[in-house]
Scaffold this motif. Structure first.
Motif, PDB file in Angstrom:
ATOM      1  N   PHE A 219       3.006  34.173 -17.715  1.00  0.00           N
ATOM      2  CA  PHE A 219       3.247  34.464 -16.303  1.00  0.00           C
ATOM      3  C   PHE A 219       1.955  34.844 -15.580  1.00  0.00           C
ATOM      4  CE2 PHE A 219       7.503  35.065 -17.995  1.00  0.00           C
ATOM      5  CZ  PHE A 219       8.313  34.572 -16.984  1.00  0.00           C
ATOM      6  N   ASP A 220       1.966  34.632 -14.293  1.00  0.00           N
ATOM      7  CA  ASP A 220       0.873  35.091 -13.441  1.00  0.00           C
ATOM      8  C   ASP A 220       0.840  36.619 -13.429  1.00  0.00           C
ATOM      9  OD1 ASP A 220      -1.176  34.322 -11.316  1.00  0.00           O
ATOM     10  OD2 ASP A 220       0.069  35.771 -10.240  1.00  0.00           O
ATOM     11  N   TRP A 221      -0.320  37.174 -13.180  1.00  0.00           N
ATOM     12  CA  TRP A 221      -0.463  38.635 -13.143  1.00  0.00           C
ATOM     13  C   TRP A 221       0.416  39.270 -12.070  1.00  0.00           C
ATOM     14  CZ3 TRP A 221      -6.560  38.725 -13.228  1.00  0.00           C
ATOM     15  CH2 TRP A 221      -6.984  38.327 -14.502  1.00  0.00           C
ATOM     16  N   SER A 222       0.785  38.524 -11.040  1.00  0.00           N
ATOM     17  CA  SER A 222       1.645  39.078  -9.996  1.00  0.00           C
ATOM     18  C   SER A 222       3.062  39.324 -10.511  1.00  0.00           C
ATOM     19  CB  SER A 222       1.701  38.131  -8.790  1.00  0.00           C
ATOM     20  OG  SER A 222       2.256  36.877  -9.160  1.00  0.00           O
ATOM     21  N   VAL A 223       3.414  38.708 -11.654  1.00  0.00           N
ATOM     22  CA  VAL A 223       4.743  38.876 -12.250  1.00  0.00           C
ATOM     23  C   VAL A 223       4.684  39.876 -13.399  1.00  0.00           C
ATOM     24  CG1 VAL A 223       6.701  37.696 -13.343  1.00  0.00           C
ATOM     25  CG2 VAL A 223       5.302  36.485 -11.642  1.00  0.00           C
ATOM     26  N   ILE A 224       3.787  39.633 -14.347  1.00  0.00           N
ATOM     27  CA  ILE A 224       3.608  40.516 -15.501  1.00  0.00           C
ATOM     28  C   ILE A 224       2.123  40.796 -15.661  1.00  0.00           C
ATOM     29  CG2 ILE A 224       3.817  40.706 -18.006  1.00  0.00           C
ATOM     30  CD1 ILE A 224       6.406  39.071 -17.777  1.00  0.00           C
ATOM     31  N   THR A 225       1.777  42.055 -15.554  1.00  0.00           N
ATOM     32  CA  THR A 225       0.376  42.468 -15.596  1.00  0.00           C
ATOM     33  C   THR A 225      -0.030  42.953 -16.979  1.00  0.00           C
ATOM     34  OG1 THR A 225       0.556  43.163 -13.289  1.00  0.00           O
ATOM     35  CG2 THR A 225      -1.333  43.999 -14.533  1.00  0.00           C
ATOM     36  N   THR A 226       0.853  43.718 -17.616  1.00  0.00           N
ATOM     37  CA  THR A 226       0.470  44.467 -18.809  1.00  0.00           C
ATOM     38  C   THR A 226       0.757  43.662 -20.068  1.00  0.00           C
ATOM     39  OG1 THR A 226       1.048  46.475 -17.605  1.00  0.00           O
ATOM     40  CG2 THR A 226       0.649  46.692 -19.959  1.00  0.00           C
ATOM     41  N   THR A 227      -0.257  42.937 -20.508  1.00  0.00           N
ATOM     42  CA  THR A 227      -0.159  42.159 -21.738  1.00  0.00           C
ATOM     43  C   THR A 227      -1.541  42.161 -22.403  1.00  0.00           C
ATOM     44  OG1 THR A 227       0.476  40.009 -22.690  1.00  0.00           O
ATOM     45  CG2 THR A 227      -0.598  39.970 -20.536  1.00  0.00           C
ATOM     46  N   GLY A 228      -1.576  41.969 -23.703  1.00  0.00           N
ATOM     47  CA  GLY A 228      -2.803  42.187 -24.451  1.00  0.00           C
ATOM     48  C   GLY A 228      -3.933  41.222 -24.156  1.00  0.00           C
ATOM     49  N   THR A 229      -3.594  39.949 -23.854  1.00  0.00           N
ATOM     50  CA  THR A 229      -4.633  38.952 -23.593  1.00  0.00           C
ATOM     51  C   THR A 229      -4.303  38.205 -22.297  1.00  0.00           C
ATOM     52  OG1 THR A 229      -3.443  37.473 -25.123  1.00  0.00           O
ATOM     53  CG2 THR A 229      -5.372  38.615 -25.980  1.00  0.00           C
ATOM     54  N   PRO A 230      -4.447  38.864 -21.162  1.00  0.00           N
ATOM     55  CA  PRO A 230      -4.051  38.270 -19.887  1.00  0.00           C
ATOM     56  C   PRO A 230      -4.958  37.115 -19.474  1.00  0.00           C
ATOM     57  CG  PRO A 230      -5.202  40.332 -19.517  1.00  0.00           C
ATOM     58  CD  PRO A 230      -5.014  40.210 -21.002  1.00  0.00           C
ATOM     59  N   GLU A 231      -4.363  36.155 -18.813  1.00  0.00           N
ATOM     60  CA  GLU A 231      -5.091  35.019 -18.244  1.00  0.00           C
ATOM     61  C   GLU A 231      -4.618  34.801 -16.812  1.00  0.00           C
ATOM     62  OE1 GLU A 231      -7.437  32.970 -19.324  1.00  0.00           O
ATOM     63  OE2 GLU A 231      -7.598  33.642 -21.403  1.00  0.00           O
ATOM     64  N   PRO A 232      -5.511  34.550 -15.877  1.00  0.00           N
ATOM     65  CA  PRO A 232      -5.096  34.294 -14.500  1.00  0.00           C
ATOM     66  C   PRO A 232      -4.439  32.924 -14.363  1.00  0.00           C
ATOM     67  CG  PRO A 232      -7.456  33.950 -14.726  1.00  0.00           C
ATOM     68  CD  PRO A 232      -6.976  34.507 -16.040  1.00  0.00           C
ATOM     69  N   GLY A 233      -3.649  32.776 -13.301  1.00  0.00           N
ATOM     70  CA  GLY A 233      -3.146  31.458 -12.929  1.00  0.00           C
ATOM     71  C   GLY A 233      -1.879  31.003 -13.608  1.00  0.00           C
ATOM     72  N   GLY A 234      -1.036  31.929 -14.058  1.00  0.00           N
ATOM     73  CA  GLY A 234       0.170  31.547 -14.779  1.00  0.00           C
ATOM     74  C   GLY A 234       1.353  31.231 -13.881  1.00  0.00           C
ATOM     75  N   PHE A 235       2.509  31.119 -14.509  1.00  0.00           N
ATOM     76  CA  PHE A 235       3.737  30.778 -13.793  1.00  0.00           C
ATOM     77  C   PHE A 235       4.120  31.864 -12.791  1.00  0.00           C
ATOM     78  CE2 PHE A 235       4.785  28.062 -17.537  1.00  0.00           C
ATOM     79  CZ  PHE A 235       5.049  26.883 -16.845  1.00  0.00           C
ATOM     80  N   SER A 236       4.594  31.435 -11.638  1.00  0.00           N
ATOM     81  CA  SER A 236       5.317  32.346 -10.768  1.00  0.00           C
ATOM     82  C   SER A 236       6.704  32.582 -11.369  1.00  0.00           C
ATOM     83  CB  SER A 236       5.458  31.755  -9.362  1.00  0.00           C
ATOM     84  OG  SER A 236       6.373  30.659  -9.371  1.00  0.00           O
TER      85      SER A 236
END
Length: 296
Positions: A219-236
């Motif tokens: 998911f995009d950070w606007s949906v789920i922020t708190t994850t161990g290896t975040p990446e920008p630009g995911g699913f809405s």
């Protein structure tokens, strides 16, 4: 079957009777396979706590999925050894599957998935696996471990040749070469947004039944922020719901997991979003069963 004192959705006894419930949720708070951010061991509890604030009516499906009965099973003692962890996942999910329950494995990091798939394979034969994830997870080993969360799909592909990876936007050159060499169906986030990958054709090529593994970093950070290896630009949120609804409508899904949420004292939104994701996926599953006139 020992039930967890904290039940998903905070359901009362009418809907948590293990003799009648169709769905079993197994929290598995393991983070021995992480490589960057920690906190996934606390992820399952944060999701269950947040789920108590969900509305039980689904306005899209126009039904209350919880009426099928959902029990949350107490998490087992979690081994620190990677191989023992995978065996524990396998045995605990196998027990629930043999009771003819639809199992949701709630992680914990992504290294837990292959043990669950092994149990499903024993019950259903060879399955297809659909991965929603920001990462390809196709390394044979990472940081000296074959059970790293970066190897989740490598371990899954040892159990089935039928895979579909969606939402990927981070991979190593070795993973890219493997995808090309083995002609693996991988829908990157770029190709998804550009319309360069035919999801429906890929789903048609996957044999039933199907296992779904969702790493919440898809998911995009606007949906789920708190994850161990975040990446920008995911699913809405809406993109993901449309995709999942389509998958459940087209394929016979016999189990799924949701992994890689990390705990945060300051971010309550991510845990709530994951709780709602699980409830929506269960709604899609139950609606698909009703439309087919059969229950798994």
């Amino acid at each position: 079957m020992k039930l967890y004192p904290k039940q998903f959705l905070g359901l009362d006894a009418r809907f948590t009777d293990h003799e009648k419930a169709r769905v079993a949720i197994l929290p598995f708070p393991y983070e021995g396979g992480v490589s960057y951010g920690a906190g996934t061991a606390q992820g399952p509890d944060s999701v269950i706590d947040a789920s108590h604030y969900l509305e039980l009516y689904d306005e899209v499906l126009k039904t209350e999925p919880h009426c099928a009965g959902i029990v949350t099973v107490s998490p087992p003692d979690i081994p620190t050894d990677h191989a023992a962890m995978s065996e524990t996942v396998y045995k605990k999910t196998q027990t629930l599957i043999k009771k003819k329950m639809f199992v949701v494995l709630l992680g914990g990091d992504h290294s837990i998935s292959s043990g669950f798939l092994r149990a499903l394979t024993e019950e259903y034969g060879t399955l297809s696996a659909i991965q929603l994830d920001a990462h390809a997870d196709l390394r044979d080993s990472y940081q000296g471990s074959k059970f790293s969360h970066a190897c989740a799909m490598a371990r899954i592909r040892e159990l089935t040749p039928h895979t579909l990876q969606i939402g990927v936007r981070s991979m190593s050159i070795e993973e890219a070469e493997r995808i090309e060499h083995e002609d693996l169906p991988v829908c990157t986030m770029y190709d998804f947004r550009q319309g360069k990958f035919d999801i429906n054709a890929a789903l048609e090529n996957l044999p039933d039944p199907v296992f779904i593994t969702v790493d919440v970093d898809v998911f995009d950070w606007s949906v789920i922020t708190t994850t161990g290896t975040p990446e920008p630009g995911g699913f809405s949120w809406d993109e993901a719901m449309d995709l999942l609804k389509n998958i459940f409508a087209r394929k016979r899904v016999v189990g799924f997991d949701v992994v890689e949420l990390s705990y945060s004292e300051t971010d309550k939104r991510s845990a709530f979003a994951v709780a709602k994701l699980i409830y929506k996926m269960l709604g899609f599953k139950l609606a698909a069963d009703v439309s087919r006139g059969k229950l798994d």
